[in-house]
Design a protein around this motif. Sequence first.
Motif, PDB file in Angstrom:
ATOM      1  N   LEU A 142     125.356   5.649  90.240  1.00 50.64           N
ATOM      2  CA  LEU A 142     123.920   5.200  90.190  1.00 50.64           C
ATOM      3  C   LEU A 142     123.481   5.569  88.679  1.00 50.64           C
ATOM      4  CD1 LEU A 142     122.229   6.271  93.434  1.00 50.64           C
ATOM      5  CD2 LEU A 142     123.600   4.415  92.874  1.00 50.64           C
ATOM      6  N   GLU A 143     122.896   4.541  88.377  1.00 51.73           N
ATOM      7  CA  GLU A 143     122.131   4.764  86.673  1.00 51.73           C
ATOM      8  C   GLU A 143     123.208   5.330  85.897  1.00 51.73           C
ATOM      9  OE1 GLU A 143     119.032   3.808  86.829  1.00 51.73           O
ATOM     10  OE2 GLU A 143     119.143   3.900  89.068  1.00 51.73           O
ATOM     11  N   GLY A 149     126.390  13.714  86.592  1.00 54.18           N
ATOM     12  CA  GLY A 149     125.514  14.482  85.809  1.00 54.18           C
ATOM     13  C   GLY A 149     125.229  15.849  86.103  1.00 54.18           C
ATOM     14  N   ILE A 203     127.786  10.579  75.614  1.00 54.48           N
ATOM     15  CA  ILE A 203     127.859  11.792  76.122  1.00 54.48           C
ATOM     16  C   ILE A 203     127.178  13.029  75.295  1.00 54.48           C
ATOM     17  CG2 ILE A 203     129.836  13.440  76.399  1.00 54.48           C
ATOM     18  CD1 ILE A 203     129.860  11.074  78.349  1.00 54.48           C
TER      19      ILE A 203
HETATM   20  N1  SAH Z   1     124.124   9.350  88.530  1.00 54.13           N
HETATM   21  C1  SAH Z   1     123.279  10.393  87.993  1.00 54.13           C
HETATM   22  C2  SAH Z   1     123.151  10.688  86.507  1.00 54.13           C
HETATM   23  C3  SAH Z   1     122.820   9.368  85.676  1.00 54.13           C
HETATM   24  S1  SAH Z   1     122.636   9.712  84.054  1.00 54.13           S
HETATM   25  C4  SAH Z   1     121.956  10.193  88.687  1.00 54.13           C
HETATM   26  O1  SAH Z   1     121.439   9.224  88.649  1.00 54.13           O
HETATM   27  O2  SAH Z   1     121.014  11.036  88.987  1.00 54.13           O
HETATM   28  C5  SAH Z   1     124.137   8.818  83.342  1.00 54.13           C
HETATM   29  C6  SAH Z   1     125.361   9.632  83.574  1.00 54.13           C
HETATM   30  O3  SAH Z   1     126.680   9.024  83.346  1.00 54.13           O
HETATM   31  C7  SAH Z   1     124.988  10.961  82.559  1.00 54.13           C
HETATM   32  O4  SAH Z   1     125.544  12.114  83.574  1.00 54.13           O
HETATM   33  C8  SAH Z   1     126.636  10.682  81.866  1.00 54.13           C
HETATM   34  O5  SAH Z   1     127.102  11.956  81.439  1.00 54.13           O
HETATM   35  C9  SAH Z   1     127.466  10.009  82.823  1.00 54.13           C
HETATM   36  N2  SAH Z   1     128.451   9.154  81.941  1.00 54.13           N
HETATM   37  C10 SAH Z   1     128.248   8.519  80.924  1.00 54.13           C
HETATM   38  N3  SAH Z   1     129.383   7.844  80.416  1.00 54.13           N
HETATM   39  C11 SAH Z   1     130.480   8.439  81.267  1.00 54.13           C
HETATM   40  C12 SAH Z   1     131.900   8.290  81.342  1.00 54.13           C
HETATM   41  N4  SAH Z   1     132.457   7.479  80.817  1.00 54.13           N
HETATM   42  N5  SAH Z   1     132.282   8.564  82.615  1.00 54.13           N
HETATM   43  C13 SAH Z   1     131.842   9.465  83.369  1.00 54.13           C
HETATM   44  N6  SAH Z   1     130.397   9.731  83.349  1.00 54.13           N
HETATM   45  C14 SAH Z   1     129.736   9.201  82.247  1.00 54.13           C
END
Ligand code: SAH
Length: 256
Positions: free
Chosen positions: A142-143, A79, A30
């Motif tokens: 995603l990702e 994100g 985070i």
């Molecule tokens: N899905 C988006 C961003 C990928 S980056 C895309 O593909 O464009 C990974 C994202 O996961 C980040 O925004 C991060 O804040 C979020 N993330 C990480 N841990 C998380 C959690 N426990 N719950 C929700 N979101 C989370």
Amino acid sequence: MINVSNARLQENIKEGLQFMAIPNIDPAEIAKFSELSAHWWDTQGELKSLHDINPLRLGYINEKTNKLAGKTVLDIGCGGGILAESMARMGAHVTGIDMTEAAIQVAKLHQYESGTSVDYLITTAEQFALERPGQFDVITCLEMLEHVPHPESIVKSTARLIKPGGQVFFSTLNRNIKSYLFAIVGAEYILKMIPKNTHDFAKFIRPSELSEWIRQSGLTVKDITGLTYNPFTKEYALGSDVAVNYFMMAQSPTCS
Ligand code: SAH
């Protein structure tokens, strides 16, 4: 005599309490995404690769869902909203959730520029699954799975959030020598496509692992598609090579 629905209720309550006691969040992740948040919409910046792959993944999701228009979509780990906004532009009713507050603020602000209307919330997939079960036609994640301590818990939450017959899309990084060389050595160190330490190899997920979590959640794997990057042409493509980055699409059972 045990009443089945009571047993299910008890199980739900127990899991809900577990989610609250052990949140599925890595504070270091985070913090990392908070730092990156100001650059979320810089198409040539540190999150450039997400912008570059977005038309491909949007096309893939739109095709597999037989058009996103009119569908109720949840984007988990949205994100700054690159994918969420693009799905809203296709006519979907999108909710985006993320635990990085700064990213959600950026996403909300960006909507003033783009004129889209995604409903952005700071919450976890697990919490949201308790509040809004069975409400989404399509879920995208995603990702994101490679950034949480318990990715299987996210998969389980999607199975609760999805409507009967709905589709869930995951994408993540495979775990093998090639993905180590491409996604870490190549992308972070040689080509400097993404910031150093964006990814932790140990958290990469093999398709066999993800498909097992999907099956355990009661969903069925319907498609696996690879996403490849050619460093010479600097182009991305979808195909059968799932060695580095891949999508997995799952479907929930329809009501009997
Ligand atoms: N899905 C988006 C961003 C990928 S980056 C895309 O593909 O464009 C990974 C994202 O996961 C980040 O925004 C991060 O804040 C979020 N993330 C990480 N841990 C998380 C959690 N426990 N719950 C929700 N979101 C989370």
